[in-house]
Design a protein around this motif. Structure first.
Motif, PDB file in Angstrom:
ATOM      1  N   LYS A  46       0.808  -1.215   0.000  1.00  0.00           N
ATOM      2  CA  LYS A  46       0.000   0.000   0.000  1.00  0.00           C
ATOM      3  C   LYS A  46       0.843   1.268   0.000  1.00  0.00           C
ATOM      4  O   LYS A  46       0.540   2.218  -0.679  1.00  0.00           O
ATOM      5  N   GLY A  47       1.920   1.310   0.760  1.00  0.00           N
ATOM      6  CA  GLY A  47       2.700   2.524   0.898  1.00  0.00           C
ATOM      7  C   GLY A  47       3.720   2.742  -0.195  1.00  0.00           C
ATOM      8  O   GLY A  47       4.315   3.813  -0.305  1.00  0.00           O
ATOM      9  N   ARG A  48       3.951   1.755  -1.018  1.00  0.00           N
ATOM     10  CA  ARG A  48       4.929   1.852  -2.097  1.00  0.00           C
ATOM     11  C   ARG A  48       4.545   0.894  -3.210  1.00  0.00           C
ATOM     12  O   ARG A  48       3.687   0.044  -3.041  1.00  0.00           O
ATOM     13  N   ASN A  49       5.185   1.016  -4.346  1.00  0.00           N
ATOM     14  CA  ASN A  49       4.886   0.132  -5.472  1.00  0.00           C
ATOM     15  C   ASN A  49       5.424  -1.259  -5.203  1.00  0.00           C
ATOM     16  O   ASN A  49       6.453  -1.419  -4.560  1.00  0.00           O
ATOM     17  N   GLY A  50       4.760  -2.243  -5.741  1.00  0.00           N
ATOM     18  CA  GLY A  50       5.276  -3.600  -5.673  1.00  0.00           C
ATOM     19  C   GLY A  50       4.388  -4.559  -4.903  1.00  0.00           C
ATOM     20  O   GLY A  50       3.299  -4.226  -4.451  1.00  0.00           O
ATOM     21  N   VAL A  73      13.253  -7.908  -8.430  1.00  0.00           N
ATOM     22  CA  VAL A  73      13.339  -8.040  -6.980  1.00  0.00           C
ATOM     23  C   VAL A  73      13.965  -6.759  -6.453  1.00  0.00           C
ATOM     24  O   VAL A  73      15.119  -6.448  -6.744  1.00  0.00           O
ATOM     25  N   ILE A  74      13.191  -6.001  -5.673  1.00  0.00           N
ATOM     26  CA  ILE A  74      13.600  -4.680  -5.215  1.00  0.00           C
ATOM     27  C   ILE A  74      14.354  -4.747  -3.897  1.00  0.00           C
ATOM     28  O   ILE A  74      15.373  -4.092  -3.717  1.00  0.00           O
ATOM     29  N   ASP A  75      13.841  -5.541  -2.954  1.00  0.00           N
ATOM     30  CA  ASP A  75      14.426  -5.566  -1.611  1.00  0.00           C
ATOM     31  C   ASP A  75      14.124  -6.901  -0.951  1.00  0.00           C
ATOM     32  O   ASP A  75      13.100  -7.532  -1.227  1.00  0.00           O
ATOM     33  N   ILE A  76      15.029  -7.319  -0.067  1.00  0.00           N
ATOM     34  CA  ILE A  76      14.874  -8.536   0.719  1.00  0.00           C
ATOM     35  C   ILE A  76      15.321  -8.192   2.128  1.00  0.00           C
ATOM     36  O   ILE A  76      16.341  -7.530   2.308  1.00  0.00           O
ATOM     37  N   GLY A  77      14.570  -8.628   3.126  1.00  0.00           N
ATOM     38  CA  GLY A  77      14.999  -8.348   4.484  1.00  0.00           C
ATOM     39  C   GLY A  77      14.106  -8.969   5.531  1.00  0.00           C
ATOM     40  O   GLY A  77      13.052  -9.526   5.237  1.00  0.00           O
ATOM     41  N   HIS A  78      14.566  -8.865   6.771  1.00  0.00           N
ATOM     42  CA  HIS A  78      13.802  -9.357   7.905  1.00  0.00           C
ATOM     43  C   HIS A  78      12.556  -8.508   8.074  1.00  0.00           C
ATOM     44  O   HIS A  78      12.563  -7.312   7.786  1.00  0.00           O
ATOM     45  N   ARG A  79      11.507  -9.098   8.555  1.00  0.00           N
ATOM     46  CA  ARG A  79      10.219  -8.414   8.628  1.00  0.00           C
ATOM     47  C   ARG A  79      10.240  -7.167   9.502  1.00  0.00           C
ATOM     48  O   ARG A  79       9.499  -6.245   9.278  1.00  0.00           O
ATOM     49  N   LYS A  80      11.131  -7.123  10.504  1.00  0.00           N
ATOM     50  CA  LYS A  80      11.172  -5.942  11.371  1.00  0.00           C
ATOM     51  C   LYS A  80      11.887  -4.759  10.720  1.00  0.00           C
ATOM     52  O   LYS A  80      11.705  -3.628  11.138  1.00  0.00           O
ATOM     53  N   ASP A  81      12.699  -5.027   9.686  1.00  0.00           N
ATOM     54  CA  ASP A  81      13.492  -3.963   9.064  1.00  0.00           C
ATOM     55  C   ASP A  81      13.029  -3.584   7.658  1.00  0.00           C
ATOM     56  O   ASP A  81      13.362  -2.501   7.180  1.00  0.00           O
ATOM     57  N   ILE A  82      12.287  -4.424   6.995  1.00  0.00           N
ATOM     58  CA  ILE A  82      12.040  -4.265   5.570  1.00  0.00           C
ATOM     59  C   ILE A  82      11.137  -3.064   5.233  1.00  0.00           C
ATOM     60  O   ILE A  82      11.298  -2.443   4.206  1.00  0.00           O
ATOM     61  N   TYR A  83      10.222  -2.698   6.107  1.00  0.00           N
ATOM     62  CA  TYR A  83       9.249  -1.658   5.758  1.00  0.00           C
ATOM     63  C   TYR A  83       9.674  -0.259   6.173  1.00  0.00           C
ATOM     64  O   TYR A  83       8.920   0.671   6.026  1.00  0.00           O
ATOM     65  N   GLU A  84      10.883  -0.103   6.657  1.00  0.00           N
ATOM     66  CA  GLU A  84      11.345   1.221   7.099  1.00  0.00           C
ATOM     67  C   GLU A  84      11.826   2.044   5.933  1.00  0.00           C
ATOM     68  O   GLU A  84      12.330   1.600   4.977  1.00  0.00           O
TER      69      GLU A  84
END
Length: 84
Positions: A46-50, A73-84
């Motif tokens: 919702k907050g960004r494309n993809g 593939v734009i980004d990969i990360g742990h759930r606590k860090d990925i949406y920042e």
């Protein structure tokens, strides 16, 4: 026809830092995207494309280009860090 998968530099760097067994699971999930870019459990962001899919506690953020059969593939990360 299968989709081609491309990675951003950021996604590749983050993928290299992930340890086993998550590394293999994430690689397999990304490979499966070439056959089915909208697997069960995928969500439109919702907050960004993809879109995003979950692999254990990790998230894979990607974009789909249906007209040229490509997944970026734009980004990969742990759930606590990925949406920042």
């Amino acid at each position: 026809m299968p989709y081609t998968i491309t990675f951003t530099r950021l996604a590749l760097k983050k993928l290299e830092k992930i340890n086993e067994p998550y590394y293999s699971n994430i690689k397999q999930a990304i490979a499966n995207l070439s056959v089915n870019p909208r697997p069960a459990g995928y969500k439109k962001l919702k907050g960004r494309n993809g879109f995003r899919i979950r692999v254990a506690n990790y998230r894979i953020i990607y974009d789909i280009f249906d007209d040229i059969l490509q997944i970026d593939v734009i980004d990969i990360g742990h759930r606590k860090d990925i949406y920042e």
